[in-house]
Design an enzyme around this catalytic site. Structure first.
Site, PDB file in Angstrom:
ATOM      1  N   ALA A 127       5.511  -5.780   3.803  1.00 39.67           N
ATOM      2  CA  ALA A 127       5.088  -6.065   5.180  1.00 39.67           C
ATOM      3  C   ALA A 127       3.697  -5.504   5.451  1.00 39.67           C
ATOM      4  CB  ALA A 127       6.083  -5.480   6.171  1.00 39.67           C
ATOM      5  N   GLY A 128       3.049  -4.983   4.410  1.00 43.51           N
ATOM      6  CA  GLY A 128       1.723  -4.407   4.598  1.00 43.51           C
ATOM      7  C   GLY A 128       1.777  -2.965   5.079  1.00 43.51           C
ATOM      8  N   GLU A 164      -0.332   3.008  -9.840  1.00 43.54           N
ATOM      9  CA  GLU A 164      -0.336   1.642  -9.319  1.00 43.54           C
ATOM     10  C   GLU A 164      -1.348   0.774 -10.070  1.00 43.54           C
ATOM     11  OE1 GLU A 164       0.487   1.401  -5.257  1.00 43.54           O
ATOM     12  OE2 GLU A 164      -0.097  -0.687  -5.059  1.00 43.54           O
ATOM     13  N   ASP A 176      -3.868   4.173   0.695  1.00 38.52           N
ATOM     14  CA  ASP A 176      -2.452   4.248   1.061  1.00 38.52           C
ATOM     15  C   ASP A 176      -1.844   5.593   0.678  1.00 38.52           C
ATOM     16  OD1 ASP A 176      -3.077   1.654   1.600  1.00 38.52           O
ATOM     17  OD2 ASP A 176      -1.707   0.764   0.139  1.00 38.52           O
TER      18      ASP A 176
HETATM   19  P1  ADP Z   1       3.791  -3.027   0.084  1.00 33.72           P
HETATM   20  O1  ADP Z   1       2.799  -3.687   0.981  1.00 33.72           O
HETATM   21  O2  ADP Z   1       5.117  -2.851   0.752  1.00 33.72           O
HETATM   22  O3  ADP Z   1       3.266  -1.758  -0.535  1.00 33.72           O
HETATM   23  P2  ADP Z   1       3.675  -3.861  -2.651  1.00 33.72           P
HETATM   24  O4  ADP Z   1       3.813  -5.190  -3.286  1.00 33.72           O
HETATM   25  O5  ADP Z   1       2.426  -3.094  -2.845  1.00 33.72           O
HETATM   26  O6  ADP Z   1       4.025  -4.062  -1.109  1.00 33.72           O
HETATM   27  O7  ADP Z   1       4.839  -2.908  -3.180  1.00 33.72           O
HETATM   28  C1  ADP Z   1       6.187  -3.326  -3.119  1.00 33.72           C
HETATM   29  C2  ADP Z   1       6.893  -2.958  -4.404  1.00 33.72           C
HETATM   30  O8  ADP Z   1       7.066  -1.524  -4.479  1.00 33.72           O
HETATM   31  C3  ADP Z   1       8.300  -3.505  -4.471  1.00 33.72           C
HETATM   32  O9  ADP Z   1       8.291  -4.838  -4.953  1.00 33.72           O
HETATM   33  C4  ADP Z   1       8.955  -2.539  -5.447  1.00 33.72           C
HETATM   34  O10 ADP Z   1       8.603  -2.855  -6.782  1.00 33.72           O
HETATM   35  C5  ADP Z   1       8.301  -1.214  -5.081  1.00 33.72           C
HETATM   36  N1  ADP Z   1       9.131  -0.535  -4.078  1.00 33.72           N
HETATM   37  C6  ADP Z   1       8.908  -0.427  -2.757  1.00 33.72           C
HETATM   38  N2  ADP Z   1       9.906   0.247  -2.137  1.00 33.72           N
HETATM   39  C7  ADP Z   1      10.803   0.566  -3.099  1.00 33.72           C
HETATM   40  C8  ADP Z   1      12.057   1.264  -3.116  1.00 33.72           C
HETATM   41  N3  ADP Z   1      12.600   1.763  -1.999  1.00 33.72           N
HETATM   42  N4  ADP Z   1      12.672   1.394  -4.302  1.00 33.72           N
HETATM   43  C9  ADP Z   1      12.136   0.915  -5.433  1.00 33.72           C
HETATM   44  N5  ADP Z   1      10.968   0.260  -5.495  1.00 33.72           N
HETATM   45  C10 ADP Z   1      10.297   0.075  -4.350  1.00 33.72           C
HETATM   46 MG    MG Z   2       1.485  -1.672  -1.703  1.00 32.34          MG
END
Ligand code: ADP
Ligand code: MG
Length: 386
Positions: A127-128, A164, A176
């Site tokens: 959701a950003g 990352e 972030d």
């Molecule tokens: P965001 O904008 O939410 O950071 P990203 O694509 O950068 O979106 O990161 C999302 C990814 O981070 C998910 O697809 C997953 O791989 C990992 N992630 C986020 N929250 C969790 C969680 N609670 N448990 C495990 N992995 C997570």
């Molecule tokens: Mg992210």
């Protein structure tokens, strides 16, 4: 918050059959202002939010690392001595990538203890709001404690970014993780992305009775990786043509020269970054001297710049921002990388419910899918919970 702590402990016990030795948490973040400035060596002003990821962890007697999350239906196991970016993928690359990245800062992966970890989160994914940095930062402070590494928070932010960039393979900046690790209640983190110096800036939203409403359009920004890379390339081209190392080196006084030198598209990309850096500085000045209501016009100008010059907004984001401003918001802008994701509105608490109703109505009227709207507050950064 209590709920997630109970859930994560229960999840850990159900999976591993014993109690964790501790819980650590880290928040997601919202960027108040300063978009697409990070990779240009510029300024950003994010804050940590009251949505958190909690990890429960215990050390093991051997060197096995096991990670699991309520987000995924699997337990991922790896010998620490075999941890390397090339054998990490999927969601577990975030926590295990952090374990690997710590090896560049003193964790000897052939000597430290293995661990069992369970992850629970209230940060919405994609959701950003940077659910990714929340996972990385919670993992980083947990392993920093149990492995007794004594790394400071700016280093842990760099560890999360390294994980990352290298283990996950996403070319993101350090904003972030910095917000997630350095945030304080009712405060923002003013970060210079070139020097990496940061200052905590009092927002004063609580005293002024102000709130931030997030309007998540639920349109994923994933489809737009091409657009992001294209914007980065335009910025690099503009800097090269103007003879500077990065757009950070330009000020608004350089814009007339930029207009003469650059093609129209590149000029507008450059103008966004240059004016956005100035808006971040102005917002910090307003917050310090005038108070939070003074940043409204800067938020509005930031949105127009992203819509018209950087061209990363969408019809849904524009509608969210216009509706917010027409319904009492002091200022509003899309937030995050663009092409989808969320907008934020700064608004008096008493006007919140009216705005939420107006947003739902406007989206329905335009035939757009219903957005998710929720209030966030600026919260404490990563911390040990128990
Ligand atoms: P965001 O904008 O939410 O950071 P990203 O694509 O950068 O979106 O990161 C999302 C990814 O981070 C998910 O697809 C997953 O791989 C990992 N992630 C986020 N929250 C969790 C969680 N609670 N448990 C495990 N992995 C997570
Ligand atoms: Mg992210």
């Amino acid at each position: 918050m209590n709920d997630i702590r109970d859930d994560v402990r229960r999840g850990f016990v159900a999976l591993y059959g014993y109690e964790p030795s501790g819980l650590w948490s880290a928040p997601g973040r919202v960027n108040l202002i300063g978009e697409h400035t990070d990779y240009n060596g510029g300024f950003v002003l994010p804050f940590a939010i009251n949505r958190r990821t909690v990890v429960a962890l215990a050390l093991r007697d051997d060197r096995l690392a096991r990670v699991a999350s309520s987000f995924a239906d699997e337990v991922v196991e790896v010998e620490l001595s075999e941890l390397a970016p090339e054998n990490l993928d999927g969601w577990s690359a975030y926590p295990l990538g952090v374990a690997w990245a710590l090896s560049e800062h003193g964790a000897d992966l052939s000597a430290v203890s293995g661990f069992d970890m369970f992850i629970e989160s209230s940060v919405p994914v994609g959701a950003g709001l940077s659910s990714s940095a929340a996972v990385e930062s919670a993992t980083a402070i947990a392993l920093n404690d149990v492995w007794r590494l004594r790394l400071d928070r700016p280093v842990l932010a760099a560890v999360g970014q390294r994980a990352e960039n290298t283990a996950v393979g996403a070319p993101t900046g350090i904003m972030d993780q910095s917000a997630s690790l350095l945030g304080k209640q009712d405060s923002a983190v003013f970060l210079d992305c070139r020097s990496l110096e940061s200052q905590v800036i009092d927002l004063g939203f609580e005293e002024a009775g102000l709130a931030i409403l997030i309007i998540d359009t639920r349109i994923s920004h994933d489809h737009a990786t091409g657009g992001y890379a294209e914007r980065r390339a335009s910025c690099e081209l503009g800097a090269r043509m103007l003879g500077v190392g990065s757009l950070r080196d330009l000020s608004v006084d350089d814009l007339p020269r930029a207009r003469e030198t650059l093609d129209d598209v590149t000029f507008r990309r450059v103008r966004h970054v240059v004016t956005e850096n100035q808006r971040v500085l102005d917002a910090v000045g307003e917050l310090r001297e005038g108070g939070p209501a003074g940043i409204g016009d800067l938020l509005d100008a930031s949105h127009r710049s992203m819509r018209d010059d950087f061209e990363i907004s969408t019809r849904e984001l524009d509608l969210a921002v216009e509706t917010a401003v027409l319904n009492g918001a002091i200022g509003a802008r899309m937030t995050g990388g663009g092409f989808g994701g969320s907008a934020l509105a700064l608004i008096r608490r008493e006007d919140l419910s009216r705005l939420q109703v107006a947003i739902d109505g406007a989206f329905a009227e335009h035939g757009f899918g219903q957005p998710d709207t929720f209030v966030v507050t600026a919260a404490q950064g990563a911390s040990r919970e128990s």
